[in-house]
Design a protein around this motif. Sequence first.
Motif, PDB file in Angstrom:
ATOM      1  N   ALA A   1      -2.624 155.416  91.365  1.00 29.11           N
ATOM      2  CA  ALA A   1      -1.913 154.398  91.781  1.00 29.11           C
ATOM      3  C   ALA A   1      -1.465 154.906  93.294  1.00 29.11           C
ATOM      4  N   LYS A   2      -1.972 154.024  93.570  1.00 29.92           N
ATOM      5  CA  LYS A   2      -1.845 153.693  95.727  1.00 29.92           C
ATOM      6  C   LYS A   2      -0.710 154.150  96.436  1.00 29.92           C
ATOM      7  N   ALA A   3       0.081 153.465  95.017  1.00 34.31           N
ATOM      8  CA  ALA A   3       1.818 154.073  96.168  1.00 34.31           C
ATOM      9  C   ALA A   3       2.382 153.744  94.629  1.00 34.31           C
ATOM     10  N   VAL A   4       3.789 153.932  94.833  1.00 31.08           N
ATOM     11  CA  VAL A   4       4.524 153.710  93.781  1.00 31.08           C
ATOM     12  C   VAL A   4       6.205 154.161  94.429  1.00 31.08           C
ATOM     13  N   VAL A   5       6.489 152.572  94.340  1.00 31.68           N
ATOM     14  CA  VAL A   5       7.800 152.003  94.560  1.00 31.68           C
ATOM     15  C   VAL A   5       8.682 151.980  93.752  1.00 31.68           C
ATOM     16  N   ASP A   6       8.246 151.663  92.553  1.00 36.55           N
ATOM     17  CA  ASP A   6       9.141 151.348  91.303  1.00 36.55           C
ATOM     18  C   ASP A   6       9.110 151.402  90.167  1.00 36.55           C
ATOM     19  N   THR A   7       8.718 152.523  89.275  1.00 31.08           N
ATOM     20  CA  THR A   7       8.830 152.460  87.899  1.00 31.08           C
ATOM     21  C   THR A   7       8.917 151.689  86.661  1.00 31.08           C
ATOM     22  N   THR A   8      10.013 150.908  87.285  1.00 34.75           N
ATOM     23  CA  THR A   8      10.459 150.013  86.407  1.00 34.75           C
ATOM     24  C   THR A   8       9.546 149.415  85.111  1.00 34.75           C
ATOM     25  N   SER A   9       8.485 148.918  85.173  1.00 35.49           N
ATOM     26  CA  SER A   9       7.691 148.370  84.087  1.00 35.49           C
ATOM     27  C   SER A   9       6.734 149.431  83.514  1.00 35.49           C
ATOM     28  N   ALA A  10       6.651 150.392  84.633  1.00 37.12           N
ATOM     29  CA  ALA A  10       5.531 150.662  83.453  1.00 37.12           C
ATOM     30  C   ALA A  10       4.932 151.068  82.668  1.00 37.12           C
ATOM     31  N   GLY A  11       5.268 151.215  81.986  1.00 32.71           N
ATOM     32  CA  GLY A  11       5.138 152.095  80.440  1.00 32.71           C
ATOM     33  C   GLY A  11       4.886 150.810  79.667  1.00 32.71           C
ATOM     34  N   ASP A  12       5.594 149.782  80.009  1.00 30.45           N
ATOM     35  CA  ASP A  12       5.110 147.907  79.775  1.00 30.45           C
ATOM     36  C   ASP A  12       3.935 147.949  80.094  1.00 30.45           C
ATOM     37  N   SER A  13       3.766 147.560  81.498  1.00 27.99           N
ATOM     38  CA  SER A  13       2.178 147.034  82.092  1.00 27.99           C
ATOM     39  C   SER A  13       1.521 148.147  81.291  1.00 27.99           C
ATOM     40  N   PHE A  14       1.906 149.249  81.508  1.00 26.03           N
ATOM     41  CA  PHE A  14       0.389 149.616  80.651  1.00 26.03           C
ATOM     42  C   PHE A  14       0.011 149.730  79.482  1.00 26.03           C
ATOM     43  N   ASN A  15       0.984 149.066  78.381  1.00 28.63           N
ATOM     44  CA  ASN A  15       0.966 148.268  77.166  1.00 28.63           C
ATOM     45  C   ASN A  15       0.205 147.086  77.052  1.00 28.63           C
TER      46      ASN A  15
ATOM     47  N   VAL B   1      -1.414 158.410  73.940  1.00 18.79           N
ATOM     48  CA  VAL B   1      -0.541 159.536  74.221  1.00 18.79           C
ATOM     49  C   VAL B   1      -0.691 159.472  76.450  1.00 18.79           C
ATOM     50  N   LYS B   2      -0.458 159.240  76.760  1.00 19.58           N
ATOM     51  CA  LYS B   2      -0.089 159.040  78.208  1.00 19.58           C
ATOM     52  C   LYS B   2       0.693 160.100  78.711  1.00 19.58           C
ATOM     53  N   ASN B   3       0.541 160.558  79.700  1.00 17.65           N
ATOM     54  CA  ASN B   3       1.025 161.728  80.068  1.00 17.65           C
ATOM     55  C   ASN B   3       1.070 162.052  81.885  1.00 17.65           C
ATOM     56  N   GLY B   4       1.928 160.973  82.512  1.00 23.75           N
ATOM     57  CA  GLY B   4       1.881 161.194  84.123  1.00 23.75           C
ATOM     58  C   GLY B   4       0.566 160.348  84.122  1.00 23.75           C
ATOM     59  N   ASP B   5       0.521 161.356  85.526  1.00 22.02           N
ATOM     60  CA  ASP B   5      -0.668 160.700  86.279  1.00 22.02           C
ATOM     61  C   ASP B   5      -2.323 161.605  85.583  1.00 22.02           C
ATOM     62  N   GLY B   6      -1.397 162.551  84.897  1.00 22.37           N
ATOM     63  CA  GLY B   6      -2.905 163.462  84.343  1.00 22.37           C
ATOM     64  C   GLY B   6      -3.979 162.901  82.806  1.00 22.37           C
ATOM     65  N   GLU B   7      -4.835 163.292  82.801  1.00 28.54           N
ATOM     66  CA  GLU B   7      -5.206 162.959  81.205  1.00 28.54           C
ATOM     67  C   GLU B   7      -4.637 161.676  80.228  1.00 28.54           C
ATOM     68  N   ILE B   8      -5.073 161.076  79.978  1.00 25.68           N
ATOM     69  CA  ILE B   8      -5.078 160.045  79.116  1.00 25.68           C
ATOM     70  C   ILE B   8      -5.542 160.177  77.770  1.00 25.68           C
ATOM     71  N   HIS B   9      -5.293 160.776  76.410  1.00 31.83           N
ATOM     72  CA  HIS B   9      -6.121 161.097  75.147  1.00 31.83           C
ATOM     73  C   HIS B   9      -5.444 160.204  73.985  1.00 31.83           C
ATOM     74  N   TYR B  10      -6.466 159.663  73.478  1.00 35.77           N
ATOM     75  CA  TYR B  10      -6.422 158.497  72.886  1.00 35.77           C
ATOM     76  C   TYR B  10      -7.375 158.637  71.570  1.00 35.77           C
ATOM     77  N   THR B  11      -6.854 158.351  70.745  1.00 37.31           N
ATOM     78  CA  THR B  11      -8.004 158.002  69.544  1.00 37.31           C
ATOM     79  C   THR B  11      -7.930 156.823  69.091  1.00 37.31           C
ATOM     80  N   HIS B  12      -9.182 155.854  68.826  1.00 38.26           N
ATOM     81  CA  HIS B  12      -9.427 154.548  68.474  1.00 38.26           C
ATOM     82  C   HIS B  12     -10.733 154.364  66.955  1.00 38.26           C
ATOM     83  N   GLY B  13      -9.735 154.373  66.128  1.00 38.74           N
ATOM     84  CA  GLY B  13     -11.239 154.186  65.214  1.00 38.74           C
ATOM     85  C   GLY B  13     -11.501 156.113  64.717  1.00 38.74           C
TER      86      GLY B  13
END
Length: 85
Positions: free
Chosen positions: A27-41, A4-16
């Motif tokens: 992030a060094k710079a934010v120019v275009d967030t179009t692919s943020a979720g897909d690239s994270f995944n 579970v992502k939270n913008g630039d906040g802590e990311i929570h996870y459960t794995h096994g």
Amino acid sequence: TVVVKNGDGEIHYTHGDVTGTVVPPVAKAVVDTTSAGDSFNAGFLVGITQTGNAADAIVKAARVAGHCISQKGALVPLPQHLIGG
């Protein structure tokens, strides 16, 4: 596995049987967030298959997403160090 992502906040996870949080790298710079979720995944899936460690995979995913949003457009070239093992 749940991440579970939270913008630039802590990311929570459960794995096994492991649950935790990860503070993503800034992030060094934010120019275009179009692919943020897909690239994270995509970064997470590569990371988890390489190491099996969810926290490490989340850091990789955040770096890939950070690189992508620092450029214009949804498809950007990725440096090898972001996707390599």
